[in-house]
Design a protein around this motif. Structure first.
Motif, PDB file in Angstrom:
ATOM      1  N   GLY A  25       0.817  -1.214   0.000  1.00 31.64           N
ATOM      2  CA  GLY A  25       0.000   0.000   0.000  1.00 31.64           C
ATOM      3  C   GLY A  25       0.846   1.257   0.000  1.00 31.64           C
ATOM      4  N   THR A  26       1.898   1.248   0.790  1.00 34.36           N
ATOM      5  CA  THR A  26       2.807   2.405   0.836  1.00 34.36           C
ATOM      6  C   THR A  26       3.483   2.614  -0.513  1.00 34.36           C
ATOM      7  OG1 THR A  26       3.179   2.063   3.199  1.00 34.36           O
ATOM      8  CG2 THR A  26       4.840   3.353   2.000  1.00 34.36           C
ATOM      9  N   MET A  27       3.871   1.510  -1.143  1.00 40.51           N
ATOM     10  CA  MET A  27       4.539   1.621  -2.448  1.00 40.51           C
ATOM     11  C   MET A  27       3.630   2.213  -3.513  1.00 40.51           C
ATOM     12  SD  MET A  27       7.574   0.900  -1.868  1.00 40.51           S
ATOM     13  CE  MET A  27       8.140   1.012  -3.543  1.00 40.51           C
ATOM     14  N   HIS A  28       2.310   2.053  -3.374  1.00 41.59           N
ATOM     15  CA  HIS A  28       1.387   2.664  -4.329  1.00 41.59           C
ATOM     16  C   HIS A  28       1.519   4.187  -4.326  1.00 41.59           C
ATOM     17  CE1 HIS A  28      -0.498  -1.250  -4.604  1.00 41.59           C
ATOM     18  NE2 HIS A  28      -1.325  -0.796  -5.522  1.00 41.59           N
ATOM     19  N   PHE A  29       1.895   4.751  -3.192  1.00 41.46           N
ATOM     20  CA  PHE A  29       2.056   6.202  -3.089  1.00 41.46           C
ATOM     21  C   PHE A  29       3.477   6.643  -3.428  1.00 41.46           C
ATOM     22  CE2 PHE A  29      -1.609   5.183  -0.548  1.00 41.46           C
ATOM     23  CZ  PHE A  29      -2.508   6.146  -0.959  1.00 41.46           C
TER      24      PHE A  29
END
Length: 129
Positions: A25-29
């Protein structure tokens, strides 16, 4: 396996899935372009919107899995999430079908890997309190 052992196993799996989804999820940002290529073009709206939205969902499911009080619903949500992203992984495999063998193998390799993720998420939903 006893009920206690099943619950402990589900708890460990929930922590692993929770950490995995928090990272994803963090990598999506942090790296949205990587994920935008996975968004099927037939979906309405922009690929960026789908990428950021799925990042929010992954972070939310992660929070559900990491909290013992919401772990059962977290397992259900993770199952739905993994089923929901499968079309993106299929699209990636299709897009990479003519790539060099290593890239093609990684892309196609993601498809069967979804199955144990789904099975594990179902186990979390079934055996959490």
């Amino acid at each position: 396996m006893t009920i206690s052992q099943q619950r402990k196993s589900a708890s460990r799996s929930a922590l692993v899935h929770g950490a995995f989804l928090a990272t994803a999820g963090t990598m999506h940002f942090l790296r949205p372009a990587v994920f935008e290529r996975l968004v099927p073009p037939r979906l309405p709206g922009s690929a960026r919107t789908w990428t950021l939205g799925s990042g929010v969902v992954e972070l939310g499911v992660s929070a559900l899995l990491l909290n013992p009080r919401t772990r059962r619903v977290g397992g259900q949500a993770a199952t739905a999430l993994y089923l929901g992203v499968w079309p993106g992984n299929f699209k990636m495999a299709w897009d990479y079908r003519n790539e060099e063998p290593g890239r093609k193998a990684r892309a196609f390799g993601r498809l069967p890997l979804q199955l144990p993720l789904i099975a594990s998420a179902l186990k979390i939903a079934r055996h959490s309190r």
